[in-house]
Design an enzyme around this catalytic site. Structure first.
Site, short mmCIF file in Angstrom:
data_model
loop_
_atom_site.label_atom_id
_atom_site.label_comp_id
_atom_site.label_asym_id
_atom_site.label_seq_id
_atom_site.Cartn_x
_atom_site.Cartn_y
_atom_site.Cartn_z
N SER A 72 -23.68 2.41 -24.77
CA SER A 72 -23.17 2.78 -26.10
C SER A 72 -24.30 3.26 -27.02
O SER A 72 -24.17 4.30 -27.67
CB SER A 72 -22.41 1.62 -26.73
OG SER A 72 -23.16 0.43 -26.69
N HIS A 115 -19.28 -2.06 -19.24
CA HIS A 115 -19.98 -2.29 -20.53
C HIS A 115 -19.06 -3.12 -21.43
O HIS A 115 -18.64 -4.21 -21.02
CB HIS A 115 -20.35 -0.91 -21.09
CG HIS A 115 -21.30 -0.91 -22.25
ND1 HIS A 115 -22.08 -1.99 -22.58
CD2 HIS A 115 -21.61 0.06 -23.16
CE1 HIS A 115 -22.82 -1.68 -23.64
NE2 HIS A 115 -22.54 -0.45 -24.02
N HIS A 122 -26.35 -8.38 -15.55
CA HIS A 122 -26.87 -7.50 -16.60
C HIS A 122 -27.92 -6.58 -16.00
O HIS A 122 -28.63 -6.96 -15.06
CB HIS A 122 -27.48 -8.31 -17.75
CG HIS A 122 -27.56 -7.54 -19.01
ND1 HIS A 122 -28.63 -6.74 -19.31
CD2 HIS A 122 -26.68 -7.38 -20.03
CE1 HIS A 122 -28.42 -6.15 -20.47
NE2 HIS A 122 -27.25 -6.52 -20.93
N ARG A 170 -26.72 -14.32 -26.48
CA ARG A 170 -25.49 -14.03 -27.23
C ARG A 170 -24.34 -14.88 -26.68
O ARG A 170 -23.45 -15.30 -27.39
CB ARG A 170 -25.15 -12.54 -27.15
CG ARG A 170 -26.23 -11.64 -27.74
CD ARG A 170 -25.97 -10.18 -27.45
NE ARG A 170 -25.89 -9.89 -26.03
CZ ARG A 170 -25.55 -8.72 -25.51
NH1 ARG A 170 -25.23 -7.72 -26.31
NH2 ARG A 170 -25.52 -8.53 -24.20
N1 CMX Z 1 -20.07 -9.34 -9.90
C1 CMX Z 1 -20.18 -8.80 -8.67
N2 CMX Z 1 -21.17 -7.99 -8.31
C2 CMX Z 1 -22.11 -7.73 -9.22
C3 CMX Z 1 -22.09 -8.29 -10.50
C4 CMX Z 1 -21.00 -9.12 -10.85
N3 CMX Z 1 -20.86 -9.66 -12.06
N4 CMX Z 1 -23.17 -7.85 -11.19
C5 CMX Z 1 -23.84 -7.04 -10.35
N5 CMX Z 1 -23.19 -6.95 -9.16
C6 CMX Z 1 -23.54 -6.13 -8.02
C7 CMX Z 1 -23.53 -4.66 -8.46
O1 CMX Z 1 -22.19 -4.14 -8.49
C8 CMX Z 1 -24.39 -4.03 -7.40
O2 CMX Z 1 -23.62 -3.89 -6.22
P1 CMX Z 1 -23.79 -2.62 -5.24
O3 CMX Z 1 -25.18 -2.74 -4.74
O4 CMX Z 1 -22.74 -2.84 -4.22
O5 CMX Z 1 -23.59 -1.41 -6.08
C9 CMX Z 1 -25.44 -5.11 -7.16
O6 CMX Z 1 -24.87 -6.34 -7.60
C10 CMX Z 1 -26.73 -4.87 -7.92
O7 CMX Z 1 -26.42 -4.69 -9.29
P2 CMX Z 1 -27.47 -5.10 -10.42
O8 CMX Z 1 -28.68 -4.26 -10.25
O9 CMX Z 1 -27.65 -6.57 -10.46
O10 CMX Z 1 -26.66 -4.73 -11.73
P3 CMX Z 1 -26.53 -3.31 -12.44
O11 CMX Z 1 -27.72 -3.14 -13.32
O12 CMX Z 1 -26.27 -2.21 -11.48
O13 CMX Z 1 -25.22 -3.50 -13.31
C11 CMX Z 1 -23.74 -4.66 -14.72
C12 CMX Z 1 -25.20 -4.32 -14.45
C13 CMX Z 1 -23.65 -5.36 -16.07
C14 CMX Z 1 -22.95 -3.34 -14.83
C15 CMX Z 1 -23.19 -5.56 -13.58
O14 CMX Z 1 -23.88 -6.78 -13.57
C16 CMX Z 1 -21.70 -5.79 -13.66
O15 CMX Z 1 -20.92 -4.96 -13.18
N6 CMX Z 1 -21.25 -6.94 -14.30
C17 CMX Z 1 -19.84 -7.20 -14.49
C18 CMX Z 1 -19.31 -6.38 -15.66
C19 CMX Z 1 -19.86 -6.89 -16.97
O16 CMX Z 1 -19.82 -8.08 -17.27
N7 CMX Z 1 -20.34 -5.96 -17.81
C20 CMX Z 1 -20.78 -6.28 -19.18
C21 CMX Z 1 -22.30 -6.24 -19.36
C22 CMX Z 1 -22.67 -6.51 -20.79
C23 CMX Z 1 -22.20 -5.39 -21.68
O17 CMX Z 1 -22.74 -4.27 -21.57
O18 CMX Z 1 -21.23 -5.57 -22.43
#
Ligand code: CMX
Length: 440
Positions: A240, A270, A317, A326
């Site tokens: 964002s 996000h 994250h 937070r």
């Molecule tokens: N559940 C399952 N798998 C997860 C996970 C979760 N909560 N968080 C990360 N992973 C997975 C990723 O999908 C990725 O899988 P692939 O290798 O198959 O693609 C792997 O772990 C590595 O990811 P990462 O490097 O740890 O995380 P990213 O930086 O790529 O992504 C985020 C960060 C937030 C998008 C991810 O942790 C996620 O999808 N979380 C759940 C959604 C969420 O809560 N988002 C809100 C974040 C805060 C905000 O911005 O509001």
């Protein structure tokens, strides 16, 4: 010139030589390298954005202008009779880097009150949309519809000097911040409360007025203040904030930029994760017929989610490697105000169960909860059960930080953003050369 704007101008004048000196004398100093993984992988950790408004340490979490969340909450002036500080004071802090006095906060609150009138056509635009439109779509449409109000565009077209861009950008930003809570509450009441709109009360502070426009009693005013402050800024690389910065780097005005910011926040990875958390928990509760699951049953639900190829919302994250402060600030609020709430107990149970499962799965780099894991529970408790509205609350908060950043972007003359792309074949070529070099 308002007190805040005058103070900001002093800060800008003092800051400009620092940026200019860095560019002139040290522009070629390297601050990092980029590898193929980062080029394909969403530019993770690539240092190519500058902001002084907040900094996200992977282990400690966010600091706003150098201050942790507990410090900000402690130091900012409080609304009389309330636990939480004025959101207006937080805007002052984000913009200037200083904790305001009571008088300074009062003057920002007054400034917002003067700017709070939302044009009628914005409400007409909202009313013209199908009622089942997602509230984030409505919010984004309302903001972009107001683009014709931009003071920046008028002054730009009149031939304003580049050094002065920040001034009408400030005007647009403050106008928008003053009006966003009203638009958000209007969407809520129109969509979910039988179209019973509650007008703004200009005597109240931003958090207090938002709560009364939502039609929710105390301590929802403090919930709103806490919520807006917590979500305000998370340095510049998140989707964002980066979207807002990117759009404004083309000298698009604040309305275009914040509407774009809202669209980025609407993604489930996000900001939308806060609604996804509630949807996910409701699914678990439905499967359990309302009964609280045992640890083992909950563990199984988490595994089922992972095995079906979905993420566990509210966990993980891109930068953080520890429980999000937070999340902790909201957890403390829950422990104080709603420790026996069944949904809070679910969320607390997940706090115990999810991280070890994610660790065992071994994919997520951060197995800990982020801000979104906890925020919906508080809203649910105070009667906001339409969880597709939660990201709108995040957006009102996030706009505070993004607006302040965009004002500073214009003050420091940051140029149009234009990273370089390469082709897959180029990467393959570089990879082959690196492999050959390492062999011999
Ligand atoms: N559940 C399952 N798998 C997860 C996970 C979760 N909560 N968080 C990360 N992973 C997975 C990723 O999908 C990725 O899988 P692939 O290798 O198959 O693609 C792997 O772990 C590595 O990811 P990462 O490097 O740890 O995380 P990213 O930086 O790529 O992504 C985020 C960060 C937030 C998008 C991810 O942790 C996620 O999808 N979380 C759940 C959604 C969420 O809560 N988002 C809100 C974040 C805060 C905000 O911005 O509001």
């Amino acid at each position: 010139m308002s007190n805040l704007k005058g103070k900001l101008f002093e800060k800008i004048q003092a800051w400009r030589p620092r940026t200019a000196k860095l560019l002139k004398e040290s522009g070629s100093v390297k601050i990092g390298e980029v590898n193929i993984g980062q080029a394909i992988g969403g530019a993770r950790d690539v240092k190519c954005l500058v902001t002084d408004i907040s900094y996200l340490d992977p282990v400690e979490g966010i600091r706003f202008r150098g201050m942790t969340i507990p410090e900000v909450i402690e130091k900012l002036p409080k609304v009389p009779g309330c636990e939480m500080p004025y959101v207006e004071g937080h805007v002052y802090l984000l913009l200037t880097g200083d904790i305001p006095t009571d008088k300074e906060v009062a003057s920002v609150a007054e400034e917002f009150q003067k700017r709070a009138r939302v044009p009628q056509y914005v409400f007409d635009v909202l009313r013209a949309m199908p009622r089942d439109t997602h509230p984030m779509t409505m919010l984004s449409a309302a903001v972009v519809a107001m683009q014709r109000e931009s003071v920046y565009v008028q002054r730009y077209n009149a031939g304003i000097h580049k050094n002065d861009y920040w001034d009408p950008t400030y005007e647009d930003g403050m106008n928008l911040l003053a009006q966003l809570p009203q638009i958000a509450a209007y969407i809520f009441r129109m969509k979910y409360r039988s179209d019973t709109i509650i007008p703004s009360n200009p005597k109240l502070d931003m958090g207090g007025d938002f709560a009364q426009m939502m039609g929710i009693d105390k301590p929802y005013d403090d919930v709103s203040r806490l919520y807006f402050i917590l979500h305000s800024d998370h340095e510049s690389g998140n989707v964002s904030a980066h979207t807002g910065h990117l759009i404004s780097s083309a000298l698009s005005d604040m309305y275009y930029s914040i509407s774009g910011m809202i669209n980025g926040l609407a993604g489930p990875l996000h900001g939308l994760a806060n609604q996804e958390v509630l949807r996910w928990i409701q699914g678990v509760m439905a499967k359990m017929g309302g009964k609280v699951p045992s640890d083992e049953e909950m563990r199984q639900f988490v595994w089922d989610t992972l095995k079906s190829g979905q993420v566990v919302p509210g966990y993980g994250h891109a930068v953080l490697r520890k429980t999000d402060p937070r999340y902790m600030a909201q957890r403390e609020f829950c422990l104080k105000h709603m420790p026996e709430d069944p949904l809070f107990k679910y969320v607390d149970m997940l706090f115990r169960i999810v991280p070890p499962v994610l660790l065992e799965q071994g994919k997520a780099k951060d197995p800990w909860p982020n801000v979104d894991a906890q925020s919906g529970v508080i809203q649910w408790y105070y009667g906001v059960r339409e969880y597709d509205f939660y990201t709108v609350l995040f957006a009102v908060g996030r706009a505070l930080g993004v607006v302040c950043n965009i004002i500073w972007d214009r003050a420091l003359g940051y140029p149009i953003e234009r990273p370089k792309s390469v082709t897959t074949a180029m990467l393959e070529d570089m990879a082959a050369k690196a492999a050959a070099a390492s062999k011999g």
